[in-house]
Design a protein around this motif. Structure first.
Motif, PDB file in Angstrom:
ATOM      1  N   ASN A 230       0.824  -1.211   0.000  1.00 10.61           N
ATOM      2  CA  ASN A 230       0.000   0.000   0.000  1.00 10.61           C
ATOM      3  C   ASN A 230       0.858   1.260   0.000  1.00 10.61           C
ATOM      4  OD1 ASN A 230      -2.353  -1.492  -0.006  1.00 10.61           O
ATOM      5  ND2 ASN A 230      -2.517  -1.524   2.245  1.00 10.61           N
ATOM      6  N   GLU A 231       1.945   1.209   0.780  1.00 10.13           N
ATOM      7  CA  GLU A 231       2.830   2.373   0.824  1.00 10.13           C
ATOM      8  C   GLU A 231       3.501   2.592  -0.528  1.00 10.13           C
ATOM      9  OE1 GLU A 231       6.814   3.966   3.220  1.00 10.13           O
ATOM     10  OE2 GLU A 231       5.880   2.053   3.764  1.00 10.13           O
ATOM     11  N   CYS A 232       3.936   1.512  -1.171  1.00  9.52           N
ATOM     12  CA  CYS A 232       4.609   1.640  -2.467  1.00  9.52           C
ATOM     13  C   CYS A 232       3.635   2.102  -3.553  1.00  9.52           C
ATOM     14  CB  CYS A 232       5.233   0.299  -2.857  1.00  9.52           C
ATOM     15  SG  CYS A 232       6.627  -0.182  -1.804  1.00  9.52           S
ATOM     16  N   VAL A 233       2.379   1.615  -3.483  1.00  2.00           N
ATOM     17  CA  VAL A 233       1.381   2.065  -4.456  1.00  2.00           C
ATOM     18  C   VAL A 233       1.114   3.546  -4.280  1.00  2.00           C
ATOM     19  CG1 VAL A 233      -1.046   1.856  -5.126  1.00  2.00           C
ATOM     20  CG2 VAL A 233       0.327  -0.207  -4.740  1.00  2.00           C
ATOM     21  N   ALA A 234       1.047   3.974  -3.014  1.00  3.80           N
ATOM     22  CA  ALA A 234       0.758   5.380  -2.746  1.00  3.80           C
ATOM     23  C   ALA A 234       1.894   6.290  -3.196  1.00  3.80           C
ATOM     24  CB  ALA A 234       0.479   5.565  -1.259  1.00  3.80           C
ATOM     25  N   THR A 235       3.107   5.809  -3.084  1.00  2.00           N
ATOM     26  CA  THR A 235       4.280   6.647  -3.414  1.00  2.00           C
ATOM     27  C   THR A 235       4.866   6.335  -4.772  1.00  2.00           C
ATOM     28  OG1 THR A 235       5.742   5.090  -2.297  1.00  2.00           O
ATOM     29  CG2 THR A 235       4.866   6.906  -0.970  1.00  2.00           C
ATOM     30  N   ASN A 236       4.239   5.363  -5.474  1.00  2.00           N
ATOM     31  CA  ASN A 236       4.722   4.951  -6.808  1.00  2.00           C
ATOM     32  C   ASN A 236       6.197   4.512  -6.746  1.00  2.00           C
ATOM     33  OD1 ASN A 236       3.933   4.536  -9.533  1.00  2.00           O
ATOM     34  ND2 ASN A 236       5.220   6.267 -10.130  1.00  2.00           N
ATOM     35  N   THR A 237       6.515   3.748  -5.697  1.00  2.00           N
ATOM     36  CA  THR A 237       7.891   3.323  -5.434  1.00  2.00           C
ATOM     37  C   THR A 237       8.046   1.831  -5.696  1.00  2.00           C
ATOM     38  OG1 THR A 237       8.045   4.986  -3.700  1.00  2.00           O
ATOM     39  CG2 THR A 237       9.744   3.271  -3.728  1.00  2.00           C
ATOM     40  N   ASP A 238       9.068   1.476  -6.429  1.00  2.00           N
ATOM     41  CA  ASP A 238       9.370   0.055  -6.621  1.00  2.00           C
ATOM     42  C   ASP A 238       9.665  -0.586  -5.275  1.00  2.00           C
ATOM     43  OD1 ASP A 238       9.147   0.768  -9.238  1.00  2.00           O
ATOM     44  OD2 ASP A 238      11.299   0.652  -9.672  1.00  2.00           O
TER      45      ASP A 238
END
Length: 761
Positions: A230-238
């Motif tokens: 969820n955090e990576c989706v929110a921040t667009n982070t691999d």
């Protein structure tokens, strides 16, 4: 060359008749339209062909020719067989069938691909598009028109793409990596077969795989993994993470995942990722970690055990102080430091005084307590930079360096002695002991630590010899004395090997008649360098070497041989007295050795020093005394009056003779008290039926007084000096002690008068 009709017609066509149609009335418009289409065809790279089967005409455009490496103005005859030979062998059957089906109007063959040999020899890929545009009255195709396109580059790109795809599939298969693609906006996930196999999922729909994946997460890992995603989706982070799953078949696996975000061609945000099963790797890593932890734990234990063993190897188990091995190491280190810096190294060798008495009276536990106390005293009174060691028994060593001076060392030694002399309370007893300390110091590049320790030991010996509870510094004179003693010890051992210890004999006489009563055997050392040496020159060193018993045995054997020789010469000596040391008297094999000598009964007597404790004889001594009597060997007490023999011990021992010490005889002419004391000893001997011999008879006054006191036998320079065996027979035959010129000639007449007078009374 291409697309010939089944009748293989060779008819040539007019290049101007492209479509076979009649020219419309508006020829200008038609010409413009034709020009436009020609440009379009040329610009698109399409090679046009036109087969008019009704008229038997075939047309091939310039582009069609250029594709095959022909010149634009070159004639293309359209021969089918010739063209078929240019087709790749693997494609010929297919092309023949495709042409036939295309001519028949089969829509499935309007487009097909094949390989054809280029004019310069290489293969090119052709995409053929064609269709029937006219039919005759029977419905048979009458005209076919189409285009050929060179798709060689496209085919190469497709092959390269296929090759890359094959390699990727092979790599994913080998590594067992599953790939997914998720549509973030639509919430769908597309899994490949490998990923489905890893998770054991059978519902392959996008919605089904998404829900199945979340359901498969291990309960202990679910929150962490979902939070990460969820955090990576929110921040667009691999992202990359590792988690556990429980497959639908109940098997637990460990998954490692990597994913990256991207935008597709429509601008939609998607996530592509890869998962692979790392259960075996994690299990192996866990096992390796456990093995490593176990190895480290064992290594820690081994290191601890090594340190413990090293500590035990370098320290005294009782006091905890460093031991002799540690001392040797520190001696090397400290001496090297002092040689390098020019500082002084001082060694204090400490020996506890009266420690043995505590051990003997209160036991070893008390002795151990005293040693622990001594160790604490030493540690309290030295500096933190000083080194204290127990080197054995009741001996300790202190190493000092840096700024030591003789005054500081002396003060330290006095303080240690003062503290060690204080009484120690142990189980209701006040234990008192002291210390003697030997000190040696040195500095400079020639400093020798081992010699310095030896010097401290020499100084300690002098401190103990001079009264104990004191300290002494090493001196070169003392060292020379020790070296001389060591040399003498070596020479004693060598003298025993060479037979240099020989007997001398001093005759003994009856006090009333001055007849020979026997001889005392005295040990002498015929030294090769220093000549004849008396026992006062070697006896102490011989006792330290524990060879006195050996010397006694050698002297006895020689005395027995000399007695036999005297008898062979016609001289009978009533008895021979030989000295016996306390150690020889305690030898359990003494009686066995004596039996081997075959001693004639009453021919030999053993002289025991009164300083031997007759009251505390152990079982071995008592047994040997009993065996001596059985062998007919008499016992004499030597030096009586200066030791500590009691009347009770005399009764228990029952000696044949008492020998009064020369110190009691020397002052007889000048001391009435001495005469009373000697008379008392003679009376005691007479009351116990023990003969009394006086030693140190030096003058005729001694002879007269001892006669008057009732002494039985006399021995001394007044009558005969010690002499070698060869002089005994001539001396006795000469009887010079009786002659007018003899040493007691003047007293002989008085003795005879006394005897005759006594008879008249």
């Amino acid at each position: 060359m291409k697309h010939a009709s089944p009748d293989k017609s060779k008819t040539k066509v007019d290049a101007a008749a492209v479509d076979g149609a009649t020219v419309p009335p508006n020829s200008a418009e038609l010409s413009e339209r034709e020009s436009r289409w020609n440009y379009a065809l040329v610009g698109s790279g399409l090679g046009v062909w036109d087969h008019n089967l009704r008229l038997g005409k075939r047309y091939y455009s310039d582009t069609w020719k250029i594709i095959r490496g022909m010149a634009p103005d070159e004639n293309a005859d359209g021969d089918f067989d010739t063209w078929i030979e240019l087709i790749h062998p693997d494609d010929r059957d297919f092309v023949i069938k495709a042409v036939d089906r295309q001519n028949a109007g089969d829509p499935n063959y309007r487009i097909f691909e094949y390989r054809e040999r280029h004019r310069d020899g290489h293969w090119i890929w052709i995409e053929c598009r064609g269709a029937c545009v006219e039919w005759d009255e029977t419905g048979t195709p009458a005209r076919l028109v189409g285009t050929d396109t060179d798709i060689t580059e496209r085919k190469g790109a497709q092959e390269r793409l296929a090759h890359v795809s094959r390699r990727l599939d092979l790599a994913l298969d080998i590594s067992n990596i599953g790939v997914f693609e998720a549509d973030i906006e639509n919430g769908t996930v597309d899994w490949d077969d490998r990923l489905l196999s890893i998770y054991g999922i059978t519902d392959t729909s996008p919605a089904g795989t998404g829900s199945a994946w979340e359901a498969s997460l291990h309960p202990e890992d679910r929150d962490r993994v979902l939070a990460t995603i969820n955090e990576c989706v929110a921040t667009n982070t691999d992202f990359q993470h590792e988690f556990r799953i429980i497959r639908q078949d109940g098997i637990e696996r460990v998954i490692r995942a990597k994913a990256a975000f991207f935008l597709d061609s429509d601008g939609r945000r998607k996530l592509i990722g890869a998962n692979w099963d790392v259960t075996a790797e994690v299990r192996l890593n866990n096992e390796l970690q456990r093995a490593k932890d176990l190895a480290e734990a064992r290594n820690t234990e081994l290191e601890s055990a090594k340190e413990s063993i090293e500590h035990l190897a370098l320290h005294d188990y009782l006091t905890g102080l460093p031991n002799r091995r540690y001392l040797d190491r520190m001696l090397d280190d400290r001496s090297a430091e002092c040689r390098r810096t020019g500082l002084t190294l001082a060694i204090l060798h400490i020996d506890l005084d009266r420690f043995k008495q505590i051990n003997d009276t209160l036991g070893h536990r008390a002795g151990d307590a005293m040693l622990k106390h001594a160790a604490q005293v030493l540690k309290r009174n030295v500096r933190s930079t000083d080194f204290v060691a127990r080197i054995g028994g009741d001996e300790f060593v202190v190493l000092c360096n840096l700024d030591v001076t003789p005054k500081k060392i002396s003060n330290l030694a006095e303080r240690i002695i003062r503290e060690l002399c204080k009484p120690i309370r142990y189980e209701g007893h006040d234990c008192r002991f002291g210390a003697s300390i030997g000190i040696a110091t040195d500095s400079g590049p020639a400093l020798d630590a081992k010699q310095l320790l030896l010097n401290a030991d020499i100084a300690l010996y002098r401190a103990k010899s001079d009264g104990r509870n004191r300290h002494e510094f090493f001196s070169t004179d003392e060292r020379r004395r020790i070296i001389a003693s060591k040399r003498l010890a070596d020479e004693i051992l060598l003298g025993l090997e060479r037979g240099e210890f020989v007997p001398f004999y001093q005759l003994q006489f009856h006090a009333r008649t001055l007849d020979v009563a026997g001889v005392e055997t005295l040990a002498r050392w015929q030294h090769r360098e220093h000549g004849l040496l008396t026992p006062d020159r070697f006896l102490a060193i011989a006792e330290d070497l524990d060879v006195v018993s050996m010397i006694d045995g050698l002297i006895l054997e020689q005395a027995l041989a000399d007695r036999k020789r005297w008898e062979d010469e016609g001289l009978r000596i009533p008895k021979i007295a030989v000295n016996v040391s306390s150690r020889r008297l305690a030898d359990p094999n003494l009686s066995k050795k004596l039996r081997g000598l075959k001693i004639e009964p009453r021919a030999i007597s053993f002289e025991l020093l009164e300083s031997i404790s007759l009251d505390d004889c152990d079982e071995a001594v008592i047994a040997n005394l009993r065996h001596l009597r059985r062998l007919g060997i008499d016992i004499e007490i030597d030096d009586f009056g200066t030791g500590h023999a009691s009347i009770v011990s005399l009764l228990k021992l029952s000696p044949k003779t008492l020998k009064i010490d020369r110190e009691l005889i020397r002052m007889l002419p000048h001391s009435a008290e001495q005469r009373k004391l000697v008379r008392s000893i003679i009376d005691i001997g007479r009351s116990l039926n023990i003969l009394v011999t006086a030693e140190g008879v030096e003058t005729m006054d001694h002879v007269r007084i001892l006669y008057d006191l009732g002494c039985d036998m006399l021995q001394g320079y007044a009558l005969a000096r010690p002499m070698p065996a060869l002089q005994i027979a001539p001396f006795v035959r000469a009887a010079s002690w009786r002659g007018a010129d003899g040493p007691v000639a003047g007293s002989q007449l008085d003795l005879r008068k006394s005897v005759s007078g006594s008879g008249q009374r």
